[in-house]
Enzyme design. Structure first.
Site, PDB file in Angstrom:
ATOM      1  N   HIS A  16       0.873  -1.192   0.000  1.00  0.00           N
ATOM      2  CA  HIS A  16       0.000   0.000   0.000  1.00  0.00           C
ATOM      3  C   HIS A  16       0.901   1.231   0.000  1.00  0.00           C
ATOM      4  O   HIS A  16       1.451   1.607   1.028  1.00  0.00           O
ATOM      5  CB  HIS A  16      -0.900  -0.004   1.241  1.00  0.00           C
ATOM      6  CG  HIS A  16      -1.874   1.125   1.274  1.00  0.00           C
ATOM      7  ND1 HIS A  16      -3.211   0.945   1.534  1.00  0.00           N
ATOM      8  CD2 HIS A  16      -1.723   2.470   1.084  1.00  0.00           C
ATOM      9  CE1 HIS A  16      -3.835   2.111   1.509  1.00  0.00           C
ATOM     10  NE2 HIS A  16      -2.942   3.055   1.237  1.00  0.00           N
ATOM     11  N   HIS A  18       1.659   5.319  -1.646  1.00  0.00           N
ATOM     12  CA  HIS A  18       1.290   6.507  -2.424  1.00  0.00           C
ATOM     13  C   HIS A  18       2.560   7.071  -3.058  1.00  0.00           C
ATOM     14  O   HIS A  18       3.448   7.537  -2.356  1.00  0.00           O
ATOM     15  CB  HIS A  18       0.655   7.566  -1.519  1.00  0.00           C
ATOM     16  CG  HIS A  18      -0.639   7.097  -0.919  1.00  0.00           C
ATOM     17  ND1 HIS A  18      -1.857   7.306  -1.522  1.00  0.00           N
ATOM     18  CD2 HIS A  18      -0.897   6.378   0.203  1.00  0.00           C
ATOM     19  CE1 HIS A  18      -2.822   6.751  -0.786  1.00  0.00           C
ATOM     20  NE2 HIS A  18      -2.250   6.176   0.273  1.00  0.00           N
ATOM     21  N   LYS A  99      -9.014  -0.109  -5.854  1.00  0.00           N
ATOM     22  CA  LYS A  99      -9.080   0.488  -4.516  1.00  0.00           C
ATOM     23  C   LYS A  99     -10.380   1.256  -4.334  1.00  0.00           C
ATOM     24  O   LYS A  99     -10.682   2.159  -5.115  1.00  0.00           O
ATOM     25  CB  LYS A  99      -7.883   1.445  -4.340  1.00  0.00           C
ATOM     26  CG  LYS A  99      -7.907   2.269  -3.058  1.00  0.00           C
ATOM     27  CD  LYS A  99      -7.576   1.444  -1.838  1.00  0.00           C
ATOM     28  CE  LYS A  99      -7.713   2.229  -0.544  1.00  0.00           C
ATOM     29  NZ  LYS A  99      -6.630   3.166  -0.292  1.00  0.00           N
ATOM     30  N   HIS A 138     -10.462   1.260   1.759  1.00  0.00           N
ATOM     31  CA  HIS A 138     -10.213   2.178   2.879  1.00  0.00           C
ATOM     32  C   HIS A 138     -11.459   2.087   3.756  1.00  0.00           C
ATOM     33  O   HIS A 138     -12.487   2.685   3.426  1.00  0.00           O
ATOM     34  CB  HIS A 138      -9.993   3.610   2.373  1.00  0.00           C
ATOM     35  CG  HIS A 138      -9.678   4.567   3.478  1.00  0.00           C
ATOM     36  ND1 HIS A 138      -8.493   5.265   3.548  1.00  0.00           N
ATOM     37  CD2 HIS A 138     -10.385   4.926   4.588  1.00  0.00           C
ATOM     38  CE1 HIS A 138      -8.494   6.017   4.647  1.00  0.00           C
ATOM     39  NE2 HIS A 138      -9.635   5.828   5.293  1.00  0.00           N
ATOM     40  N   HIS A 172      -4.660  -0.801   5.707  1.00  0.00           N
ATOM     41  CA  HIS A 172      -4.128  -0.098   6.881  1.00  0.00           C
ATOM     42  C   HIS A 172      -5.021  -0.229   8.113  1.00  0.00           C
ATOM     43  O   HIS A 172      -5.528   0.768   8.644  1.00  0.00           O
ATOM     44  CB  HIS A 172      -3.834   1.376   6.586  1.00  0.00           C
ATOM     45  CG  HIS A 172      -4.877   2.113   5.782  1.00  0.00           C
ATOM     46  ND1 HIS A 172      -6.194   2.155   6.139  1.00  0.00           N
ATOM     47  CD2 HIS A 172      -4.780   2.825   4.638  1.00  0.00           C
ATOM     48  CE1 HIS A 172      -6.858   2.873   5.248  1.00  0.00           C
ATOM     49  NE2 HIS A 172      -6.022   3.276   4.330  1.00  0.00           N
ATOM     50  N   ASP A 244       1.386   2.515   3.554  1.00  0.00           N
ATOM     51  CA  ASP A 244       0.561   3.718   3.419  1.00  0.00           C
ATOM     52  C   ASP A 244       1.433   4.959   3.521  1.00  0.00           C
ATOM     53  O   ASP A 244       0.988   6.011   3.987  1.00  0.00           O
ATOM     54  CB  ASP A 244      -0.581   3.759   4.443  1.00  0.00           C
ATOM     55  CG  ASP A 244      -1.675   4.741   4.041  1.00  0.00           C
ATOM     56  OD1 ASP A 244      -1.713   5.143   2.864  1.00  0.00           O
ATOM     57  OD2 ASP A 244      -2.494   5.106   4.902  1.00  0.00           O
TER      58      ASP A 244
HETATM   59  O1  DOR Z   1      -3.271   9.457   5.884  1.00  0.00           O
HETATM   60  C1  DOR Z   1      -3.602   9.140   4.755  1.00  0.00           C
HETATM   61  N1  DOR Z   1      -3.034   9.721   3.672  1.00  0.00           N
HETATM   62  N2  DOR Z   1      -4.554   8.232   4.602  1.00  0.00           N
HETATM   63  C2  DOR Z   1      -5.073   7.949   3.400  1.00  0.00           C
HETATM   64  O2  DOR Z   1      -5.942   7.141   3.319  1.00  0.00           O
HETATM   65  C3  DOR Z   1      -4.613   8.669   2.188  1.00  0.00           C
HETATM   66  C4  DOR Z   1      -3.277   9.203   2.380  1.00  0.00           C
HETATM   67  C5  DOR Z   1      -2.886  10.202   1.322  1.00  0.00           C
HETATM   68  O3  DOR Z   1      -3.121   9.940   0.136  1.00  0.00           O
HETATM   69  O4  DOR Z   1      -2.318  11.227   1.677  1.00  0.00           O
HETATM   70 ZN    ZN Z   2      -3.313   5.037   1.574  1.00  0.00          ZN
END
Ligand code: DOR
Ligand code: ZN
Length: 342
Positions: A16, A18, A99, A138, A172, A244
């Site tokens: 997971h 970003h 997702k 999520h 998460h 995450d």
């Molecule tokens: O804290 C988070 N940041 N939780 C999420 O689900 C998305 C993520 C983000 O993309 O910044």
């Molecule tokens: Zn995330």
């Protein structure tokens, strides 16, 4: 048995992640691509990734940003209840999962799902189930912030019961309620972050507010962290590591209206090693948690990579290209000393 001072991890996976886009992608991609063999890439860009063309183009931008590192981006699509079977068949080879975000629950999730009526989702989820495309979720309602995830468990149960062959990954997880749900349904799985294994709400807001530890779902109570630790350290076969790691520019975190997300990509393996050592958990469990379980659950074969860590202190940099990591400026116990392919 005492822990060795030199530890080898094979083919680490981050299930997971970003990676963002544009300048941020270029600034932070290396932090994951250097030490991980692959990662599940989240689709919450602006606008979110919803078409085959966007998936293909985003993968190409990621590959460009990681240069010649050996790293597989496992792509995902942003869930829409309008996806039909023909569309999913046409995109199946390009993606590893889809997702689902509840509308507005976190960063860039405005176009997500509102209401979880099984009938509204049936066509898409049945097609995903038939095509063997996992659903990553999520799982938070829009209730009181500390209760959102626990409240969502009944939605997980409804989906798991209605689509018993659909692999549903509770992303998460942060609560004992989600941990308990894992064993009630064969088709429920989970990712766990490194920060939720280390911190509780006290670390975020118990003293002076710590914006770099603020994320969604918010860190919970000590007993929740204990429940997460139990399954992670035991390498429960249905849990896998998913960082995450969610970078935001320093200004977006250290501001009135702090963006949610903890940036852990460059220190995740060091912290996980420290955690397993502290709890004297078997190293083979760490290996399963950071790679083997994910390979089994997703049926993927990532490129081999060897990461060697040694037990000397590493001072976490104050920033990685303008992004402040968790534990910035603090000392952690392990250092990555070697990374090689194969
Ligand atoms: O804290 C988070 N940041 N939780 C999420 O689900 C998305 C993520 C983000 O993309 O910044
Ligand atoms: Zn995330």
């Amino acid at each position: 048995m005492p822990y060795p001072t030199r530890i080898t991890l094979n083919t680490p996976l981050d299930m997971h992640l970003h990676l963002r886009d544009g300048e941020m992608l270029h600034n932070i991609a290396q932090a994951s691509a250097h030490t991980f063999s692959g990662a599940i890439i989240m689709p919450n860009l602006v606008p979110p990734v919803t078409t085959k063309e966007e998936v293909v183009a985003y993968r190409a931008r990621i590959e460009e940003a990681i240069g010649d590192e050996t790293f597989t981006p496992y792509m995902t699509l942003f869930f829409k209840p309008s996806y039909d079977r023909a569309f999913l068949e046409s995109i199946k080879e390009e993606i590893t999962a889809i997702k689902l975000y509840p509308a507005g629950i976190t960063t860039n999730s405005e176009g997500g799902v509102s209401g979880f009526d099984v009938e509204d989702l049936r066509e898409t989820l049945e097609a995903m189930s038939d095509l063997d495309i996992p659903l990553c979720v999520h799982g938070e309602t829009n209730g009181f912030v500390m209760d959102r995830e626990a409240e969502f468990v009944s939605i997980y149960e409804r989906l798991a019961a209605a689509f018993p062959r659909l692999k549903i990954i509770m992303e998460h997880i942060t609560t004992k309620e989600s941990v308990a749900a894992l064993d009630r349904f064969e088709n429920l799985y989970a990712t766990i972050t490194v920060h939720h294994l280390f911190i509780t709400l006290d670390d975020v807001a118990g003293g002076m507010l710590q914006p770099h530890l603020f994320c969604k779902p918010i860190a919970k109570r000590p007993e929740d962290r204990e429940a997460l630790l139990k399954v992670a350290l035991a390498a429960h076969p249905k849990v896998m590591f998913g960082s995450d790691s969610a970078p935001h520019p320093r200004e977006a975190k250290e501001s009135c209206g702090c963006a949610a997300g903890v940036f852990t990509a460059p220190i995740a393996l060091q912290l996980l090693t420290e955690l397993f050592e502290t709890h004297n958990a078997p190293l083979e469990n760490l290996q399963k948690f950071i790679s083997g379980n994910a390979q089994n659950i997703y049926g993927i074969m990532p490129p081999a990579k060897t990461v060697i860590l040694e037990k000397h202190p590493f001072t976490v940099p104050e920033s990685y290209n303008g992004v402040v990591p968790m534990y910035a400026g603090e000392e952690i116990k392990y250092t990555i000393t070697e990374v090689s392919d194969g």
